[in-house]
Design a protein around this motif. Sequence first.
Motif, PDB file in Angstrom:
ATOM      1  N   ARG A 120       0.552  -1.450   0.292  1.00  0.00           N
ATOM      2  CA  ARG A 120       0.065  -0.542   0.208  1.00  0.00           C
ATOM      3  C   ARG A 120       0.910   1.564  -0.575  1.00  0.00           C
ATOM      4  N   TYR A 121       0.412   2.159  -0.781  1.00  0.00           N
ATOM      5  CA  TYR A 121       1.301   3.646  -1.027  1.00  0.00           C
ATOM      6  C   TYR A 121       0.352   5.049  -1.018  1.00  0.00           C
ATOM      7  N   SER A 122       1.116   5.621  -0.667  1.00  0.00           N
ATOM      8  CA  SER A 122       0.284   7.198  -1.373  1.00  0.00           C
ATOM      9  C   SER A 122       1.388   8.038  -0.993  1.00  0.00           C
ATOM     10  N   PHE A 123       0.326   8.967  -2.558  1.00  0.00           N
ATOM     11  CA  PHE A 123       1.421   9.591  -2.941  1.00  0.00           C
ATOM     12  C   PHE A 123       0.998  11.299  -2.871  1.00  0.00           C
ATOM     13  N   SER A 124       1.017  12.284  -2.151  1.00  0.00           N
ATOM     14  CA  SER A 124       0.419  13.554  -1.403  1.00  0.00           C
ATOM     15  C   SER A 124       0.689  15.005  -2.197  1.00  0.00           C
ATOM     16  N   PHE A 125       0.500  15.290  -2.525  1.00  0.00           N
ATOM     17  CA  PHE A 125       0.822  16.760  -3.163  1.00  0.00           C
ATOM     18  C   PHE A 125       0.033  18.101  -2.491  1.00  0.00           C
ATOM     19  N   GLY A 126       0.960  19.221  -2.132  1.00  0.00           N
ATOM     20  CA  GLY A 126      -0.092  19.725  -1.123  1.00  0.00           C
ATOM     21  C   GLY A 126       0.646  21.241  -1.448  1.00  0.00           C
ATOM     22  N   ILE A 127       0.163  22.155  -0.539  1.00  0.00           N
ATOM     23  CA  ILE A 127       1.203  23.173   0.147  1.00  0.00           C
ATOM     24  C   ILE A 127       0.950  23.602   0.925  1.00  0.00           C
ATOM     25  N   ASN A 128       1.691  23.550   2.346  1.00  0.00           N
ATOM     26  CA  ASN A 128       1.564  24.034   3.044  1.00  0.00           C
ATOM     27  C   ASN A 128       1.910  25.700   3.415  1.00  0.00           C
ATOM     28  N   ARG A 129       1.705  26.002   4.671  1.00  0.00           N
ATOM     29  CA  ARG A 129       1.684  27.407   5.735  1.00  0.00           C
ATOM     30  C   ARG A 129       2.311  26.872   7.084  1.00  0.00           C
ATOM     31  N   ILE A 130       4.074  27.517   6.606  1.00  0.00           N
ATOM     32  CA  ILE A 130       4.536  27.130   7.693  1.00  0.00           C
ATOM     33  C   ILE A 130       4.750  28.174   9.206  1.00  0.00           C
ATOM     34  N   THR A 131       4.653  27.979  10.269  1.00  0.00           N
ATOM     35  CA  THR A 131       5.018  29.068  11.585  1.00  0.00           C
ATOM     36  C   THR A 131       5.984  28.015  11.404  1.00  0.00           C
ATOM     37  N   VAL A 132       7.128  28.918  12.160  1.00  0.00           N
ATOM     38  CA  VAL A 132       7.888  27.608  13.204  1.00  0.00           C
ATOM     39  C   VAL A 132       8.584  28.443  13.938  1.00  0.00           C
ATOM     40  N   GLY A 133       8.605  27.881  15.208  1.00  0.00           N
ATOM     41  CA  GLY A 133       9.569  28.109  16.425  1.00  0.00           C
ATOM     42  C   GLY A 133      11.553  27.755  15.769  1.00  0.00           C
ATOM     43  N   ASN A 134      11.724  28.385  16.586  1.00  0.00           N
ATOM     44  CA  ASN A 134      13.211  29.502  15.714  1.00  0.00           C
ATOM     45  C   ASN A 134      13.997  28.712  17.118  1.00  0.00           C
ATOM     46  N   TYR A 135      14.823  27.234  16.994  1.00  0.00           N
ATOM     47  CA  TYR A 135      16.281  27.467  17.974  1.00  0.00           C
ATOM     48  C   TYR A 135      17.171  27.588  17.578  1.00  0.00           C
ATOM     49  N   TYR A 136      18.197  28.338  18.467  1.00  0.00           N
ATOM     50  CA  TYR A 136      19.096  28.774  17.381  1.00  0.00           C
ATOM     51  C   TYR A 136      20.284  28.425  18.478  1.00  0.00           C
ATOM     52  N   GLN A 137      21.586  27.310  17.956  1.00  0.00           N
ATOM     53  CA  GLN A 137      22.236  26.663  19.076  1.00  0.00           C
ATOM     54  C   GLN A 137      23.808  27.123  19.022  1.00  0.00           C
ATOM     55  N   ASN A 138      23.729  28.314  18.153  1.00  0.00           N
ATOM     56  CA  ASN A 138      25.192  29.187  18.812  1.00  0.00           C
ATOM     57  C   ASN A 138      24.984  30.604  19.024  1.00  0.00           C
ATOM     58  N   ILE A 139      25.065  30.397  20.152  1.00  0.00           N
ATOM     59  CA  ILE A 139      25.184  31.930  21.376  1.00  0.00           C
ATOM     60  C   ILE A 139      26.714  33.109  21.392  1.00  0.00           C
ATOM     61  N   TYR A 140      26.799  34.132  20.863  1.00  0.00           N
ATOM     62  CA  TYR A 140      27.311  35.149  20.959  1.00  0.00           C
ATOM     63  C   TYR A 140      27.515  35.693  21.725  1.00  0.00           C
ATOM     64  N   SER A 141      28.526  36.258  22.133  1.00  0.00           N
ATOM     65  CA  SER A 141      28.615  37.913  23.050  1.00  0.00           C
ATOM     66  C   SER A 141      29.926  38.910  22.680  1.00  0.00           C
ATOM     67  N   LEU A 142      29.532  40.409  22.583  1.00  0.00           N
ATOM     68  CA  LEU A 142      30.136  41.133  22.993  1.00  0.00           C
ATOM     69  C   LEU A 142      31.022  41.811  23.310  1.00  0.00           C
ATOM     70  N   ALA A 143      32.237  41.381  24.016  1.00  0.00           N
ATOM     71  CA  ALA A 143      32.016  42.133  25.574  1.00  0.00           C
ATOM     72  C   ALA A 143      32.786  43.540  25.201  1.00  0.00           C
ATOM     73  N   PRO A 144      32.279  45.152  26.196  1.00  0.00           N
ATOM     74  CA  PRO A 144      31.389  44.457  27.099  1.00  0.00           C
ATOM     75  C   PRO A 144      29.648  45.162  27.363  1.00  0.00           C
ATOM     76  N   PHE A 145      29.582  44.769  26.508  1.00  0.00           N
ATOM     77  CA  PHE A 145      27.642  44.969  26.790  1.00  0.00           C
ATOM     78  C   PHE A 145      26.970  44.739  25.872  1.00  0.00           C
ATOM     79  N   ILE A 146      27.441  44.492  24.474  1.00  0.00           N
ATOM     80  CA  ILE A 146      25.972  43.445  23.769  1.00  0.00           C
ATOM     81  C   ILE A 146      25.751  41.880  24.274  1.00  0.00           C
ATOM     82  N   ASP A 147      23.978  42.432  24.840  1.00  0.00           N
ATOM     83  CA  ASP A 147      23.610  40.503  25.083  1.00  0.00           C
ATOM     84  C   ASP A 147      24.043  39.775  24.356  1.00  0.00           C
ATOM     85  N   ASP A 148      23.562  38.055  24.764  1.00  0.00           N
ATOM     86  CA  ASP A 148      23.744  37.374  24.149  1.00  0.00           C
ATOM     87  C   ASP A 148      23.021  37.041  22.458  1.00  0.00           C
TER      88      ASP A 148
END
Lengths: 261, 142
Positions: A120-148
Amino acid sequence: MGLANTFSNRFIFIFLLAILVSSKVHAQILTKKQQDSAFLLHPGQERIRKFKKSLAKTFVNFTGNDLSLYGSLNLSKQKINDNDITAPINYLYNNLNNNSYEAGFSGGFRMDGIYNEKHRYSFSFGINRITVGNYYQNIYSLAPFIDDFTHFKADNVFTTINIAAHYKKLLPVGDMNKYKFYAVIGPSFDYKISSISEENLINGAGNKAIINGDFGAEFDNKGYYVLFAHYKFGVNMKSSSVPIQLNRFEIGMSIKTKDLF
Amino acid sequence: MKILYTLLIALSTFTFFSCSKETSTTQVKVMNSLLTNKNWYLDYSITDAMTSTTPVVMKSYVGQSTYFITYLKNGDTKDSDGITGTYSVELINGASQIHMQLKTSNGNPFEVIYNIISVGESNMVLSKLVSGPATKLYFTTK
């Protein structure tokens, strides 16, 4: 954008043609006008007939095809690695990072059938409206003041067209004459048709194509409708300076078009 | 088999065109959009050590009535000392820079070039291109 539309139109055309060919041909009584017309030469119709015949030959082992309409809710999150961005740009991490699943939606067609009377199989064709949460793996900082901060700001709303081919394994659960449960696995492909922001193009980060590995479960209620829950794990199809992992849960329902129209 | 070939060709073409559409001006445009139409207030300046034995000089202007500079969308710039002129963001050999053609209040022209260390929606770090130890300037939009 125009280019994407052209290609999406081509896919829609091919898809609809495949559906047309796979539908059953019923015997019918010809009217007088049709009988007269049958004697005339129709080169266009002849070409279509030949094309259908060639398709039927190619897909002779794909039987029992049912066309359905589907709609689904998507919960999406993407994991972003901006390690290779060299542009001296900062975005405050706490303003962008929301390590959560956000809701979007999808709609389209799917065709379910059996290959070689076994698979058994299925083939599909569709349109997605994607709203996505973002997880940023890397955090940077620049002393003395800029936050992460992070060097990259990913788009969190976009539209894709999606094609998928799934293998369905019938599970021996409950009364299989009434209800059918399937385990589903297979690849799918997404192509972003919405425009990409300039922030997303810096240092070759932009990437429109996503290749996914899908798995999930489906419940078929006597052929009236199918409820499905899929998990999709997607990555950039081409190499990018910002590799992204797109995780999606898709929960939805499909109904046969012949029951709807 | 024709349909399979058609599908394969369509998919391959799709993949081919899925490359990014970045242009040479993309980075400059993004930096410009972050830079313009804000007052950038100087919070710190840090001057590198002249020699290995001399200390780094850090000055803080936080909480004080301090120097600020504005970069307008039309390419003009003005600062709190009354100096006006034009500016452009440029990418030269991979280095992002702000080139400023300025005039003093007496009308004397001069040029200043800053290297952009980092620019964001509310934070910016510039390094002044001069002979001798580099001075980094830390700005916020308050």
